[in-house]
Design an enzyme around this catalytic site. Structure first.
Site, PDB file in Angstrom:
ATOM      1  N   ASP A 260     -26.236  36.401  17.954  1.00  0.00           N
ATOM      2  CA  ASP A 260     -25.196  36.594  16.961  1.00  0.00           C
ATOM      3  C   ASP A 260     -25.806  37.509  15.885  1.00  0.00           C
ATOM      4  O   ASP A 260     -27.012  37.790  15.900  1.00  0.00           O
ATOM      5  CB  ASP A 260     -24.770  35.240  16.378  1.00  0.00           C
ATOM      6  CG  ASP A 260     -23.318  35.241  15.914  1.00  0.00           C
ATOM      7  OD1 ASP A 260     -22.770  36.337  15.658  1.00  0.00           O
ATOM      8  OD2 ASP A 260     -22.725  34.151  15.794  1.00  0.00           O
TER       9      ASP A 260
ATOM     10  N   HIS B 122     -22.333  31.896   9.319  1.00  0.00           N
ATOM     11  CA  HIS B 122     -22.396  33.118   8.523  1.00  0.00           C
ATOM     12  C   HIS B 122     -23.036  32.817   7.162  1.00  0.00           C
ATOM     13  O   HIS B 122     -23.629  33.701   6.543  1.00  0.00           O
ATOM     14  CB  HIS B 122     -20.993  33.687   8.288  1.00  0.00           C
ATOM     15  CG  HIS B 122     -20.335  34.203   9.527  1.00  0.00           C
ATOM     16  ND1 HIS B 122     -19.597  33.388  10.357  1.00  0.00           N
ATOM     17  CD2 HIS B 122     -20.311  35.437  10.077  1.00  0.00           C
ATOM     18  CE1 HIS B 122     -19.136  34.109  11.371  1.00  0.00           C
ATOM     19  NE2 HIS B 122     -19.560  35.346  11.231  1.00  0.00           N
TER      20      HIS B 122
END
Length: 507
Positions: free
Chosen positions: A304, A233
Site C-alpha cells: 500500500d 492512512h
C-alpha cells in the site's frame, strides 16, 4: 477473475552455434540448451542500480505530460501510479509522455497503475457513467452467486477497458477485505461484504473480467483490513483475529484470488499479532511465509502507499519492505532515497527476485517484446448498460416485499441516486403521487420507502416500511432502486452483511 488471463508472449533466444570445424551437436543436446526468456534477457541488460529502480512506483499528481516526463527522468522507475483525477483521454496524454521518456532513457516499458475501485469513494478516472462499487457486487453474489459473479466480471471488464484506453495496465482493485466491523473507518462499502464466500466470489469474478480486458488486477489489502478500528492512512491499524479466525474469515478471498490466477496482491499496513508484531507490509512471516510459501502466490507483491501514516515514519521502510518479500515500493515519499536504502541494505538475490516479479508482470502484458497500446474506450451506451445491469443484480430491498408506490410517488432528495430513482420510476410508469420516497444516507424516520445511499448498517432495522440499499451514491443504483420498488425486476440482490432476510422480489 478465471476465464483465462492476459496473453503472455514468451520469446526464445537460441544459444549461439559452435565453430563450423566442430561436429554438429546431437539434436537432443540442442533441444536441452537453456532458453532465455524475455524476462531473463531484460534482467541481464539492467545494472544493479537500474534493477533497484524497477521496484519504484512513484505517483504523478498532475495531468501535465511534462510533469510525467520529469518524474521519469528524476526517478528512472519501473512504474507510475496516476493520482490526478481525469478522463481516459487526459490520462493517455500523460501516460504516452511517461512511456516515451522511459523509452528514451533505455528503460523497460512502465507499469502504469491506478486506484480505480468504482463507486464514489475511490475512483480516479472520470468515466461518462459512474460504475457501482464493490458492495453492490457482493449484494449481487448474495442474491445469486452465478449471476453476481457474472456481474462482477462484466463490470471489471468494462473498467479494465476504460483504464487501458487511458494507458493504465494495472488496477489496484478488487478489494478482498471481509468487512466484519460495521464501524470500520476505511473499508465499509469498499468491500463486497461481511461473508468470506461472498467476497471471494465477487473478487474472482473481477479477476476474470480484468483478465478479459488485458489489465492486471490486484487483490487488497492482504492479509485483511476488514476488522480494524483505525484508518491506516492515519495510523497503524491492528487485526486482533487469531490464526484460526484469519483462516476462516480474512484469508479465503485472497486464497480464491490466488487460485484464480490473480497477477498482483497489495499488502496492508496493518499488524496481525497472531502472525507478527511488525506491520504486514514489512513482515517476512506474512509476505514470504504466509503469502508466498503457504498460499503459493508467485505474482507481484505491491505495498500500500508508503506515504501513509501507518508506516511513513519508519526509518528503513523501503529496505524492510523488500527484505520481507515485497516487489513494488508504491508511492514512497522520497523515491530516490528509497532506492538508495535498498541498494545499501538488500542483497542481490532478493532484489533480482523482486525485479523478476516486476518484469514478469510486464511480460504478462506483452510489454517486453511489444509497445504499450492505447485501445479505444468502451462507448457510453455500453458503460451505462453494464452499470445498470450490475446495479439491478445488487439492489437490495428489506422490509415490505410488495409495491408501495402503485398510487404514485414523490421522491425527496438530491444527488445521483435521487435522480436515478426518479428516472427508474418514470420508466416503470409510476407517476407523481402520495407515497414519499426518501433518498439519502441518513435515516428519514417512519416513511414508506427509504432509499439508503450510504453504508447499509443504519438501514437494517430502520422504521421505514421498505428500505432499499444502493451501497453508494451512484446513478445506476438509483435507476435500479426505482425499478425495484415499482416491481419491475424479476430478481433482487441479497444482503451482503449480517441482518434480516432480504426480499427476493417486490411484487
Amino acid at each position: 477473475m478465471r476465464a483465462v488471463s492476459v496473453v503472455a508472449v514468451i520469446g526464445v533466444m537460441l544459444a549461439g552455434c559452435g565453430s563450423s570445424s566442430q561436429p554438429a551437436a546431437p539434436a537432443a543436446a540442442a533441444s536441452a540448451s537453456p532458453a532465455t526468456s524475455p524476462v531473463e534477457a531484460t534482467l541481464a541488460t539492467l545494472s544493479r542500480t537500474q534493477r533497484v529502480h524497477q521496484l519504484l512506483m512513484p505517483s504523478i499528481d498532475s495531468l501535465n505530460p511534462g510533469a510525467a516526463r520529469a518524474v521519469i527522468r528524476a526517478t528512472r522507475p519501473g512504474g507510475l501510479i496516476i493520482m490526478a483525477p481525469g478522463t481516459a483521454r487526459q490520462w493517455r496524454r500523460v501516460v504516452r509522455a511517461a512511456q516515451d521518456e522511459a523509452s528514451k532513457l533505455g528503460l523497460p516499458p512502465l507499469l502504469i497503475g491506478a486506484d480505480q475501485e468504482n463507486g464514489t469513494l475511490v475512483q480516479r478516472m472520470r468515466l461518462p457513467v459512474t460504475l457501482p462499487g464493490a458492495m453492490v457486487l457482493g449484494a449481487a453474489v448474495a442474491g445469486d452467486a452465478e449471476r453476481g459473479s457474472g456481474a462482477a466480471a462484466e463490470l471489471a471488464e468494462v473498467t479494465g477497458n476504460w483504464l487501458a484506453a487511458g494507458g493504465v495496465n494495472i488496477d489496484f482493485a478488487p478489494v478482498a477485505d471481509v468487512n466484519v466491523r460495521p464501524s470500520n473507518p476505511v473499508i465499509g462499502i469498499r468491500s463486497p461484504g461481511a461473508f468470506p464466500d461472498v467476497v471471494a466470489d465477487a473478487v474472482v469474478g473481477q479477476v476474470q473480467g480484468f483478465d478479459a480486458a488485458g489489465t492486471l488486477s490486484t487483490a487488497k489489502h492482504f492479509p485483511g483490513h476488514g476488522d480494524t478500528a483505525t484508518d491506516s492512512h492515519l495510523g497503524l491499524a491492528k487485526v486482533t483475529h487469531s490464526r484460526a479466525k484469519m483462516n476462516r474469515i480474512d484469508l479465503p478471498p485472497f486464497e480464491a484470488a490466488v487460485k484464480a490466477g490473480i497477477p498482483a496482491i497489495m499488502v496492508a499496513h496493518v499488524t496481525v499479532p497472531a502472525f507478527d508484531s511488525k506491520p504486514a507490509s514489512v513482515s517476512k512471516r506474512i509476505v514470504t511465509g504466509l503469502l508466498r510459501t503457504r498460499m503459493g502466490f508467485d505474482g507481484l507483491v505491491v505495498t500500500d502507499s508508503l506515504g501513509m501514516g501507518a508506516v511513513a515514519g519508519r526509518p528503513h521502510l523501503a529496505a524492510e519492505v523488500v527484505r520481507a518479500g515485497g516487489d513494488v515500493l508504491l508511492m514512497p515519499n522520497d523515491p530516490n532515497g528509497a532506492a538508495a536504502q535498498v541498494m545499501a541494505a538488500v542483497g542481490n538475490a532478493r532484489v533480482d527476485d523482486a525485479v523478476r516479479h516486476v518484469l514478469e508482470a510486464k511480460q504478462r502484458l506483452g510489454l517486453l517484446d511489444g509497445e504499450p497500446s492505447y485501445p479505444a474506450p468502451p462507448s457510453t451506451k455500453q458503460t451505462r448498460s453494464v452499470a445498470r445491469s450490475a446495479a439491478e443484480a445488487g439492489i437490495t430491498v428489506l422490509g415490505a416485499c410488495k409495491v408501495l408506490v402503485s398510487k404514485g410517488a414523490t421522491v425527496v432528495g438530491s444527488g445521483a441516486v435521487a435522480d436515478g430513482v426518479r428516472a427508474g420510476l418514470r420508466a416503470a410508469g409510476v407517476g407523481s403521487g402520495p407515497v414519499r420516497v426518501a433518498v439519502g444516507s441518513g435515516n428519514p424516520g417512519a416513511v414508506d420507502v427509504w432509499v439508503a445511499t450510504g453504508s447499509p448498517y443504519g438501514a437494517l432495522r430502520a422504521s421505514a416500511r421498505q428500505r432499499v440499499l444502493t451501497y453508494g451514491d451512484v446513478g445506476a443504483s438509483g435507476w435500479a432502486a426505482g425499478q425495484a420498488i415499482a416491481g419491475k425486476l424479476d430478481a433482487l440482490g441479497g444482503l451482503p452483511v449480517r441482518g434480516p432476510n432480504a426480499c427476493t422480489r417486490v411484487k
